[in-house]
Design an enzyme around this catalytic site. Structure first.
Site, mmCIF file in Angstrom:
data_model
loop_
_atom_site.group_PDB
_atom_site.id
_atom_site.type_symbol
_atom_site.label_atom_id
_atom_site.label_comp_id
_atom_site.label_asym_id
_atom_site.label_seq_id
_atom_site.Cartn_x
_atom_site.Cartn_y
_atom_site.Cartn_z
ATOM 1 C CD GLU A 1 3.201 4.974 -6.268
ATOM 2 O OE1 GLU A 1 3.274 3.865 -6.827
ATOM 3 O OE2 GLU A 1 2.969 5.113 -5.062
ATOM 4 C CD GLU B 1 7.003 -5.801 -2.135
ATOM 5 O OE1 GLU B 1 7.276 -4.951 -3.011
ATOM 6 O OE2 GLU B 1 7.828 -6.652 -1.737
ATOM 7 C CG LEU B 2 6.020 0.594 1.283
ATOM 8 C CD1 LEU B 2 6.861 1.453 2.205
ATOM 9 C CD2 LEU B 2 4.629 0.367 1.862
ATOM 10 C CB CYS C 1 3.980 -0.080 -7.295
ATOM 11 S SG CYS C 1 2.852 0.033 -5.893
ATOM 12 N N GLY D 1 0.817 -1.209 0.000
ATOM 13 C CA GLY D 1 0.000 0.000 0.000
ATOM 14 C C GLY D 1 0.844 1.249 0.000
ATOM 15 C CB SER D 2 -0.016 4.706 0.962
ATOM 16 O OG SER D 2 -0.232 4.685 2.358
#
Length: 478
Positions: free
Chosen positions: A378, A246-247, A284, A226-227
């Site tokens: 991002e 996992e960003l 991402c 996520g964020s």
């Protein structure tokens, strides 16, 4: 009809409704309920109780459950794809691909479960250890809290669930509130397996409830996608837990000077245009920045703009649609404000730059200051920034000038350039001859810097969910 959630493998329904609506037209995609506090507690308690049974489950049983889920997903592929589209606004063509990948992810889980073995080390390398042999195996760290995002409501859930089952770890899964239905359907498939009670739960909950789960000592592993702010706050709030993150990403592409022929330019432009805009840029590893050598930059830009302009936008349920809405209008407004900010700072819009509700038009920018948010943050929207550079060294430096480091793509036929890119680019993965959006679900996947810590990819995730344990045997005649 209210879709149940799943508590330790059994269906349950709460009292607080959760309506799931399409970001495209607001149509109701489905209805479920938030998990009650009692059911949340029951799920965690069951996961803790199931720890020994899951760890002791034979490889054949783990693999059989994963194979069954993979097979049923394949059989119900169109139904599942339509559900993904309905709840997330993802174009049907990409939803179908997501189902295909989830089928593969569970299949890989089954195969890795069968291969999950230890290693032998002879210890008589020193005279004092003559007659000793070590068996090194990996054991689950304990029950896992899996927190999944909205942008891949099935396959990123699969990347939480499949490795946990394959490694013998119970999992409590929290799907994204905007897109819980795909995960709940997956629960329906898991309910048809012979996994132990407590091996898995799927709980739609609020972020406040999730924070309580992060702090629960019965869930010693947290796997979060996520964020960036939320991810690092989880890690900081649970320093004694094993946390994988996992960003975000800010994925870049380098196009080398050897790509000037028509075939190479066409391939690079097509891939950049497609994977900067696919899923509304909500990935991402969506292409966000392109650094093209000045020898090819002009011709590449023309082709990228042309390819973006012909992408089909509109109703995500239409198989011809390439780019659908963002997850909600607020997200589209944010992207709009970032583009407007870049234009005010001197950027040029080559195509796109407009918003209609939750849909933002596929947008190509150039002349963007490096400090503009569409360049350095991002964007998570259908926006790509094209810039010319004078050398590959400059391109690589521009790629690294980011707080993110997930994946990068390099279009080149030069093997030396390929290996240099892999050496100098500060990212988790480098894709040669294609965009950074390529991902094979069986390989290690993850980033550095603000892109997170730990790795997905079924076997890599299994290693993250487990720890080494050593058995020393004495009196062995080697």
């Amino acid at each position: 009809m209210t879709t149940p959630y799943w508590v330790a493998g059994r269906p349950a329904t709460g009292t607080e409704p959760l309506e799931v609506r399409s970001p495209w037209d607001g149509a109701r995609a489905g209805r479920t309920t938030l998990a009650t506090p009692a059911d949340v507690e029951a799920a965690v308690a069951a996961a803790a109780a199931a720890r020994p049974a899951c760890a002791a489950l034979p490889a054949a049983a783990r693999a059989a459950a994963l194979d069954a889920v993979s097979r049923q997903l394949a059989e119900r592929a169109e139904e599942v794809a339509a559900l993904i589209t309905a709840e997330s606004g993802k174009p049907l063509k990409w939803a179908r691909l997501e189902v295909t990948r989830a089928v593969s992810t569970f299949r890989w889980g089954a195969e890795e479960a069968r291969r999950w073995s230890g290693t032998l080390q002879r210890l008589d390398t020193d005279p004092a250890a003559t007659g000793r042999l070590a068996l090194v195996r990996r054991a689950p760290r304990g029950p896992v809290l899996g927190i999944a995002p909205f942008n891949f409501p099935l396959n990123l859930v699969a990347h939480k669930v499949a490795p946990a089952i394959a490694a013998g770890a119970p999992i409590v899964l929290k799907p994204a509130p905007a897109t819980p239905l795909s995960a709940l359907l997956l629960g329906e498939l898991l309910a048809g397996t012979d996994l132990p009670a407590g091996a898995w739960s799927v709980l739609p909950t609020t972020n406040e409830v999730a924070a309580g789960l992060v702090g629960d000592p019965r869930l010693p592993v947290v796997s979060f996608t996520g964020s960036v702010p939320v991810g690092w706050s989880i890690r900081e709030s649970a320093p004694r837990k094993h946390v994988t993150l996992e960003l975000g990403g800010n994925a870049a592409v380098v196009v080398g000077p050897d790509q000037g022929d028509e075939k190479s330019l066409g391939w690079a432009a097509s891939r950049i245009a497609t994977f900067a805009m696919y899923q509304g840029g909500q990935s991402c590893i969506s292409v966000q920045r392109v650094y093209a050598h000045r020898d090819v930059a002009g011709a590449l830009t023309e082709r990228v703009v042309a390819a973006v302009r012909v992408l089909g936008t509109g109703d995500p349920a239409d198989p011809a649609t390439d780019v659908g809405p963002l997850v909600d209008e607020q997200a589209a407004r944010r992207v709009e404000s970032w583009v407007d900010e870049a234009v005010a700072a001197g950027a040029t819009v080559l195509t796109g730059g407009t918003r209609d509700g939750a849909t933002y038009a596929p947008t190509v920018l150039t002349g963007v200051p490096s400090t503009a948010r569409v360049s350095c943050e991002e964007v998570f929207g259908p926006v790509v920034v094209l810039e010319a550079v004078d050398s590959l060294d400059e391109a690589f430096a521009r790629v690294n000038d980011s707080r993110f480091g997930l994946q990068a793509g390099v279009f080149t036929r030069d093997l030396q350039v390929a290996f240099r890119a892999a050496q100098v680019l500060d990212v988790g993965g480098v894709v040669i001859g294609d965009v950074p959006s390529f991902r094979a679900d069986q390989v290690p996947y993850g980033g550095v810097k603000d892109s997170g810590t730990g790795r997905e990819g079924v076997r890599a995730a299994m290693e993250d969910l487990t720890e080494e344990r050593v058995l020393v045997l004495t009196g062995i005649d080697l």
